[in-house]
Write a protein that holds these residues in place. Structure first.
Motif, PDB file in Angstrom:
ATOM      1  N   VAL A  79      26.864  34.174  32.136  1.00  0.00           N
ATOM      2  CA  VAL A  79      27.914  33.411  31.976  1.00  0.00           C
ATOM      3  C   VAL A  79      27.820  33.334  30.771  1.00  0.00           C
ATOM      4  CG1 VAL A  79      27.912  30.820  31.453  1.00  0.00           C
ATOM      5  CG2 VAL A  79      27.108  31.850  34.410  1.00  0.00           C
ATOM      6  N   ALA A  80      26.468  33.355  29.566  1.00  0.00           N
ATOM      7  CA  ALA A  80      26.318  32.837  28.807  1.00  0.00           C
ATOM      8  C   ALA A  80      26.759  34.270  28.168  1.00  0.00           C
ATOM      9  CB  ALA A  80      24.239  33.167  28.059  1.00  0.00           C
ATOM     10  N   VAL A  81      26.608  35.953  27.752  1.00  0.00           N
ATOM     11  CA  VAL A  81      27.683  37.041  27.909  1.00  0.00           C
ATOM     12  C   VAL A  81      29.405  36.513  27.917  1.00  0.00           C
ATOM     13  CG1 VAL A  81      28.108  39.660  28.203  1.00  0.00           C
ATOM     14  CG2 VAL A  81      26.049  38.344  28.496  1.00  0.00           C
ATOM     15  N   GLY A  82      29.373  36.136  28.628  1.00  0.00           N
ATOM     16  CA  GLY A  82      30.904  35.445  29.015  1.00  0.00           C
ATOM     17  C   GLY A  82      31.662  34.822  27.723  1.00  0.00           C
ATOM     18  N   ILE A  83      30.737  33.495  28.039  1.00  0.00           N
ATOM     19  CA  ILE A  83      30.812  32.667  27.153  1.00  0.00           C
ATOM     20  C   ILE A  83      31.437  32.865  25.610  1.00  0.00           C
ATOM     21  CG2 ILE A  83      30.438  30.797  25.978  1.00  0.00           C
ATOM     22  CD1 ILE A  83      29.245  29.444  28.265  1.00  0.00           C
ATOM     23  N   ILE A  84      29.733  33.990  25.221  1.00  0.00           N
ATOM     24  CA  ILE A  84      30.120  34.557  24.097  1.00  0.00           C
ATOM     25  C   ILE A  84      31.569  35.839  23.985  1.00  0.00           C
ATOM     26  CG2 ILE A  84      28.538  36.831  22.358  1.00  0.00           C
ATOM     27  CD1 ILE A  84      26.534  34.900  24.043  1.00  0.00           C
ATOM     28  N   GLY A  85      32.217  36.631  25.029  1.00  0.00           N
ATOM     29  CA  GLY A  85      32.675  37.167  24.718  1.00  0.00           C
ATOM     30  C   GLY A  85      34.630  36.382  24.569  1.00  0.00           C
TER      31      GLY A  85
END
Length: 63
Positions: free
Chosen positions: A47-53
């Motif tokens: 979720v965190a990596v997706g939000i950063i993307g």
């Protein structure tokens, strides 16, 4: 037909803006899929990596 397409804003973009758009769209899709997968799989990291993307893609589109 060309007269109608000439007035659309995406046809008048600079080459740099077009490249940024071509990078931002797949990044936005990938980020959204990572967020969805992380929510379904209960993975905070995804979720965190997706939000950063998604944030990076939106940043590219705003420039």
């Amino acid at each position: 037909m060309n007269k109608l397409m000439h007035h659309l804003p995406h046809w008048n973009r600079s080459p740099d803006a077009q490249v940024q758009h071509q990078l931002a769209v797949p990044l936005l899709v990938l980020g959204g899929l990572l967020v969805a997968s992380g929510v379904i799989g209960a993975s905070f990291t995804m979720v965190a990596v997706g939000i950063i993307g998604v944030a990076a893609a939106l940043g590219l589109e705003r420039q």
